[in-house]
Design a protein around this motif. Structure first.
Motif, PDB file in Angstrom:
ATOM      1  N   ILE A  28       0.764  -1.140   0.095  1.00  8.49           N
ATOM      2  CA  ILE A  28      -0.076   0.087  -0.059  1.00  8.49           C
ATOM      3  C   ILE A  28       0.724   1.130   0.084  1.00  8.49           C
ATOM      4  CG2 ILE A  28      -1.746   1.263   1.323  1.00  8.49           C
ATOM      5  CD1 ILE A  28      -2.172  -1.612   2.897  1.00  8.49           C
ATOM      6  N   GLY A  29       0.772   2.161  -1.035  1.00  6.69           N
ATOM      7  CA  GLY A  29       1.405   3.315  -0.958  1.00  6.69           C
ATOM      8  C   GLY A  29       0.994   4.170   0.173  1.00  6.69           C
ATOM      9  N   ALA A  30       2.037   4.964   0.680  1.00  8.87           N
ATOM     10  CA  ALA A  30       1.771   5.718   1.970  1.00  8.87           C
ATOM     11  C   ALA A  30       0.793   6.833   1.587  1.00  8.87           C
ATOM     12  CB  ALA A  30       2.994   6.268   2.459  1.00  8.87           C
ATOM     13  N   MET A  31       0.803   7.228   0.402  1.00  6.58           N
ATOM     14  CA  MET A  31      -0.249   8.453   0.323  1.00  6.58           C
ATOM     15  C   MET A  31      -1.693   7.996  -0.196  1.00  6.58           C
ATOM     16  SD  MET A  31       1.243  11.184   0.667  1.00  6.58           S
ATOM     17  CE  MET A  31       2.612  10.297   1.639  1.00  6.58           C
ATOM     18  N   VAL A  32      -1.897   6.701  -0.053  1.00 10.29           N
ATOM     19  CA  VAL A  32      -3.237   6.268  -0.265  1.00 10.29           C
ATOM     20  C   VAL A  32      -4.182   6.859   0.709  1.00 10.29           C
ATOM     21  CG1 VAL A  32      -4.830   4.145  -0.416  1.00 10.29           C
ATOM     22  CG2 VAL A  32      -2.505   4.129  -1.671  1.00 10.29           C
ATOM     23  N   PRO A  33      -5.305   7.527   0.315  1.00  7.27           N
ATOM     24  CA  PRO A  33      -6.142   8.076   1.167  1.00  7.27           C
ATOM     25  C   PRO A  33      -6.874   7.172   1.983  1.00  7.27           C
ATOM     26  CG  PRO A  33      -6.419   9.263  -1.004  1.00  7.27           C
ATOM     27  CD  PRO A  33      -5.676   7.991  -1.041  1.00  7.27           C
ATOM     28  N   ASN A  34      -7.224   7.287   3.253  1.00  4.42           N
ATOM     29  CA  ASN A  34      -8.090   6.337   4.087  1.00  4.42           C
ATOM     30  C   ASN A  34      -9.264   5.955   3.502  1.00  4.42           C
ATOM     31  OD1 ASN A  34      -7.093   7.565   7.439  1.00  4.42           O
ATOM     32  ND2 ASN A  34      -5.836   6.726   5.934  1.00  4.42           N
ATOM     33  N   ALA A  35      -9.967   6.843   2.841  1.00  5.91           N
ATOM     34  CA  ALA A  35     -11.127   6.344   2.119  1.00  5.91           C
ATOM     35  C   ALA A  35     -10.844   5.573   1.230  1.00  5.91           C
ATOM     36  CB  ALA A  35     -11.904   7.837   1.738  1.00  5.91           C
ATOM     37  N   ASP A  36      -9.798   5.631   0.286  1.00  6.00           N
ATOM     38  CA  ASP A  36      -9.794   4.790  -0.873  1.00  6.00           C
ATOM     39  C   ASP A  36      -9.322   3.527  -0.407  1.00  6.00           C
ATOM     40  OD1 ASP A  36     -10.163   7.117  -2.128  1.00  6.00           O
ATOM     41  OD2 ASP A  36      -8.208   7.165  -3.488  1.00  6.00           O
ATOM     42  N   LEU A  37      -8.401   3.548   0.551  1.00 10.85           N
ATOM     43  CA  LEU A  37      -8.168   2.185   1.164  1.00 10.85           C
ATOM     44  C   LEU A  37      -8.992   1.392   1.739  1.00 10.85           C
ATOM     45  CD1 LEU A  37      -5.581   0.494   1.729  1.00 10.85           C
ATOM     46  CD2 LEU A  37      -5.224   1.390   3.940  1.00 10.85           C
TER      47      LEU A  37
END
Lengths: 737, 328
Positions: free
Chosen positions: B68-77
């Motif tokens: 998981i990329g560190a910039m993935v938004p919480n909502a997207d994850l």
């Protein structure tokens, strides 16, 4: 001018005769589109050339004195124009028109944590706030009274909004009664918690001060501002066309308004100040914490013989507001012997004051739970117990009621809610991990009519314009005044222009005490009545024979367009409503009944309100939609007061521990269930010219108690110290299977 | 807000170079940092904006795990189909946190590094050892409803506020970082956080300028997953107690258990002995209570948070009942 002092209730009011049929309609708020699109400008968003920004300095101790303030570093900081700490007029918190000046002019005395003590003025808001941290304040702290003992008040029955109620020989009748109920309760500090924090833009035009300020009244505020600044109130203009919620917290003038005015004078430039969210908690007033004792004595059949409601509240030194805890109880239930009093404990807390439903919000929470407990002990259904104790006249003073449809509210509510499905035995319904319960409570809110003026002009083109210094704090004032005038003059609502929110307009009551809509509407109706009289004269008719509808006047078999009748000349009239002898001859209040279904988690004690139903008697409904919205908002407040809201003061420092929306918990959408609201409408011509009773604070009254009673019904636990957080249920939850 | 220098990094390498200089903070979503800067709890001199770094992918690993990329938004994850299908505990934990608006902004990497919500940490007018080392801790004998009952020290009793990180701990997440010297390292979430001890201002093992670039999840463990968060209102409140749980039952006995807890410790809490006590047991309140006994053996309340001790027990039991329901 059409004066009206409530002295001839038998006379049919202007609105009763009107036939336009727009009053009461659920018309969308006319200010809605501007608000949701961002076009509506709130105080802090008003543009001013060359404006400076202020940041208020606040005390970091809860009691003591300031020994010295070194502001040299702040004054030298980038962008800083001035640091003001010595002007004796700088207030400790909000100012008003009724407290003594010394209550807020505290100089270097610190009487509560977060007290305002100065202001940094800079070219940007960020520069002002950053420089504020550079001001070095040396304190001589003292031990403060941060946890007042509400069992031992300092002042017995101090003068307040409501006098004590003492009828009959309470002690003797209580002692000798067949059934006695006696229970203590506590309620915590509540914040008004308006979305828009207190904010002001101040500028001077010669010796006139112009304040764009987030306030619940404009004209009323000029007096307080004048007092606080030692200037003539006539030289103060307050402008507030949009206010992002008030809930009582903006009935006083925010400290930032006075700081901005002083800073603007000092710098010769306009100054804007907004209180930070955390500052608002201490600088605006809160609802006082209370300790209450409720005593109910009945005969064997459950007829109340004696009703006692005693409260102790907290207030800081020199502030005079006394939370009127018994205001709702006074006239609610039968019982010839009545003892209802409020005592006061002094505390080194921020100021306590009127927050939405003062008295009722905390008072009904205790009393309506007490009624539920007493009913259960008597083996009576809670509605039946209340029915048996519905008074025919006020039990406090023997005066007749205005309209009072409380029994109808119980009955209609019970039918719509399905009250007959409730099991009287607690902890008898389980769905998965959740205990399900049902509860009800009464709602009452005193109805007050306050002096109000409005000018209505019927323009030559047949449109109308109403002017009054009322505010719309999210309540619907723009819309209901439009409807009142349209109804009274027989116009389409879009032909009515509403100008409010400016102290240069005719003086109204402002928004507060649920009196704004009815008082301003009365003034509007009276002005319209005078216009109608003049129109009738033009038709050589009596006013009572005139019909105004769809822009036409009809009398004596003639139907004439208003534009023709006006003949190119506008008609202007002033309406002036004020309380008269009927105000004292009757007891006027709004009423309702709340029904709640809750779920209590059998493992964790979490409470979820699943649905609520409320039926209300508010006299004439001016706009079914805005009235409903007021009630729904009030019910959500009730949910907050019973489950969540708790302003905590640290026992050692005196600071508010949770002065922001992260940790001061108000209900979220997920906490707010489907809420069904209905009105039983009966025009109350005893109340005022508009026949309307207050609605803004009614929904909050009793809603929390209905939830508390439902929690008991769900899991069999009574909690008497609010809010009912899960930790108070945890240890007493029924055993798991 | 104190003035600061701002730069935007166009690569992780550039970010860590900038991040290593003096008092610098990385900013991604800013959902916590900006609040702290406005209150001058955080007063960085420099901000390196990493929000546009190309670290937005959720990739399937060869071993069946996730990267998981560190910039993935919480909502997207939370909404990612691989996450909802294989790691529902993570999706549920993410959705239990904050609000929709905040989850749209908050990043995966940043979520691990949220600062505590201790009331006194937030008020710069009063002492706080985490904010001003050595100044004192008013929370211990003040109001401490949301504070920790495990892992506290004389200097600090703050709790960690994250929901996501609790699920990550139950899932044995590994953080991949880039250091200013160009080294990459992999840090198990079990090693990321530090107990407060007498240095509560130091919360993780991350070094100055070290940037979280990815989070790796091993293949999902065997068993049913759940995230249960208990809080003071139905939404938008930090956990009083939360439990991230993955439990497998086979042939009437618990064969796998992975349990992490939020709201009770200065870090997402996990204790091997709790899980060991469950494995091999017949599901039931006896076994569940025994596990809770181990979890809470050293628990200590400070007054207004005493209720968390029974609440943690009851919540754990409720979750274990739920996950072993068919088998119990």
């Amino acid at each position: 001018m059409a004066d009206h002092t409530l002295s001839s209730p038998e006379r049919l009011s202007t609105l009763d005769r009107a036939v336009q049929r727009v009053l009461g309609q659920p018309i969308d708020r006319t200010d809605g589109p501007a608000k949701v699109s961002g076009d509506a400008r709130y105080s802090f968003e008003i543009e001013a050339d060359n404006a400076l920004y202020g940041h208020i300095l606040t005390a970091g101790i809860g009691a003591g004195r300031i020994d010295a303030i070194d502001a040299d570093a702040a004054r030298a900081a980038p962008g800083v124009v001035a640091v003001l700490v010595d002007d004796p007029r700088l207030p400790a918190d909000a100012v008003n028109s009724f407290d003594k000046l010394k209550s807020w002019r505290l100089g270097h005395d610190i009487r509560f944590f977060g007290q305002a003590i100065g202001v940094v003025v800079a070219e940007t808001q960020e520069a002002a706030r950053a420089a504020a941290r550079l001001v070095d304040i040396r304190y001589a702290p003292q031990q403060g009274r941060f946890t007042p003992d509400l069992s031992h008040p300092d002042e017995i029955e101090p003068e307040g909004l409501r006098p004590p109620v003492k009828t009959g020989d309470f002690d003797a009748i209580f002692a000798g009664a067949t059934f006695r109920y006696d229970q203590s309760y506590s309620t915590p500090i509540h914040f008004p918690a308006a979305m828009e924090p207190q904010a002001t833009l101040a500028r001077w035009e010669d010796d006139e001060l112009i304040l764009h300020s987030s306030l619940q009244s404009t004209g009323g505020a000029t007096k307080a501002v004048g007092r606080a600044l030692d200037i003539d109130p006539q030289k103060v203009r307050v402008i507030a066309p949009f206010v992002g919620g008030g809930f009582g917290g903006k009935t006083s003038v925010g400290a930032e308004a006075i700081y901005a005015a002083i800073a603007a004078k000092h710098t010769g430039r306009p100054v804007k100040i907004v209180q930070t969210r955390r500052q608002v908690a201490a600088l605006a007033h809160h609802r006082a914490p209370t300790r209450q004792r409720v005593r109910i004595a009945t005969d064997a059949d459950g007829h109340i013989r004696a009703f006692g409601h005693h409260a102790v509240i907290a207030q800081r030194d020199n502030r005079s507001f006394v939370e009127p805890v018994h205001i709702g109880t006074t006239h609610l239930y039968a019982g010839d012997a009545r003892l209802m009093t409020v005592d006061l404990a002094r505390a080194d807390h921020p100021t306590s004051g009127a927050v939405r439903s003062p008295g009722e919000a905390c008072g009904t929470l205790a009393v309506e739970v007490a009624m539920d407990e007493a009913a259960e002990a008597l083996g009576l259904d809670p509605i039946e117990f209340r029915r048996r104790n519905e008074p025919k006249v006020s039990p406090a003073n023997g005066k007749p009621f205005g309209t009072r449809k409380l029994i109808e509210c119980y009955e209609e509510g019970a039918r719509r809610f399905g009250w007959d499905q409730r099991s009287a035995k607690p902890a008898s319904r389980r769905e998965g991990d959740w205990w399900i319960g049902h509860g009800m409570a009464a709602a009452i809110r005193s109805n007050i009519t306050v002096e109000a003026r409005a000018t209505v002009t019927l323009e030559a083109d047949g449109s109308a314009h109403i002017e009054t210094d009322m505010t719309d704090i999210g309540t619907g004032t723009y819309t209901i005044l439009m409807q009142v005038v349209a109804e009274a003059l027989g116009l389409s609502p879009d032909r009515v222009r509403v100008s409010i929110g400016d102290s240069s307009l005719p003086r109204s009551a402002g928004s507060g005490g649920s009196f704004g809509a009815s008082s301003a509407s009365s003034a509007a109706a009276l002005a319209c009545q005078e216009i109608a009289g003049k129109l009738a004269a033009k038709l050589d008719a009596e006013a009572k024979d005139l019909t105004l509808q769809d822009g036409h006047a009809t009398a004596r078999n003639r139907r004439v367009p208003l534009t023709e009748l006006l003949g190119g000349e506008a008609i202007s009239a002033k309406g002036h409503a004020k309380p008269g002898k009927h105000t004292d001859a009757h007891v006027s209040a709004s009423y309702g009944a709340h029904f709640a279904e809750v779920a209590v988690n059998a493992f964790t004690g979490e409470v979820r309100v699943r649905r609520m139903t409320g039926i209300f008697d508010i006299g004439r409904v001016l706009n079914e939609k805005t009235a409903r919205s007021q009630i729904v908002g009030g019910i959500v407040w009730g949910i907050g007061s019973v489950l969540h809201e708790d302003g905590v003061i640290d026992p050692h420092s005196g600071q508010f521990v949770n002065p922001d929306f992260g940790e001061y918990h108000i209900p979220t959408h997920a906490d707010s269930p489907p809420i069904e609201v209905h009105f039983i409408e009966e025009v109350d011509n005893l109340a005022n010219e508009a026949g309307a009773k207050g609605v803004g604070e009614l929904g909050n009254s009793g809603a929390g108690a209905a939830v508390a009673n439902a929690i008991y019904n769900a899991c069999g636990i009574r909690v008497h110290d609010f809010p009912i957080t899960l930790d108070k249920l945890l240890s007493a939850l029924p055993e798991q299977d | 807000m104190k003035t600061f220098d701002y730069s935007r990094a166009d690569s992780p390498e550039a970010a860590v170079q900038g991040g290593a200089v003096g008092n610098t903070r990385f900013i991604a979503g800013g959902t916590n940092l900006l609040d702290l800067m406005k209150l001058q709890i955080e007063t960085p001199e420099r901000i390196v904006d990493i929000s546009r770094l190309d670290l937005n992918e959720v990739e399937e690993g060869e071993d069946g795990g996730l990267r998981i990329g560190a910039m993935v938004p919480n909502a997207d994850l939370a909404a990612n189909p691989l996450v909802t299908a294989r790691y529902p505990v993570l999706s549920r934990a993410l959705l239990a946190g904050a609000s929709g608006q905040l989850r749209n902004k908050a990043s995966t990497g940043g979520n691990f590094l949220q600062r505590t919500r201790c009331y006194y940490f937030y008020d710069t007018a009063v002492p706080c050892n985490k904010r001003e080392p050595g100044s004192g801790c008013p929370a211990k004998d003040g109001f401490n409803r949301i504070h920790a009952i495990l892992g506290t020290s004389d200097d600090c009793i703050a709790s960690h506020p994250s929901d996501m990180a609790v699920a990550m701990r139950a899932l044995d997440a590994v953080l991949v970082t880039l250091k200013p010297d160009g080294d990459r390292r992999r840090i198990s979430i079990h090693d990321l956080y530090r107990l407060p001890g007498d240095t509560p201002q130091i919360e993780t093992v991350l070094e100055a300028g070290e940037l979280i670039t990815h989070v790796e999840l091993p293949p999902p463990p065997v068993g049913k997953q759940s995230y249960r968060k208990v809080r003071d209102r139905a939404s938008y409140a930090f956990a009083l107690v939360s439990v991230a749980a993955i439990v497998a039952v086979d042939d009437g006995r618990i064969t796998n258990a992975s349990l992490a807890f939020g709201g009770i410790g200065p870090m997402p809490w996990r204790e091997d002995a709790v899980e060991k006590a469950l494995i091999g047991q017949v599901p039931g309140d006896a076994a569940f209570n025994a596990a809770a006994d181990i979890l809470l053996a050293d628990a200590k309340g400070f007054g207004s948070n005493d209720f968390k001790i029974p609440l943690a027990r009851r919540t754990l039991i409720a979750v274990l009942r739920e996950l072993t329901g068919d088998a119990a």
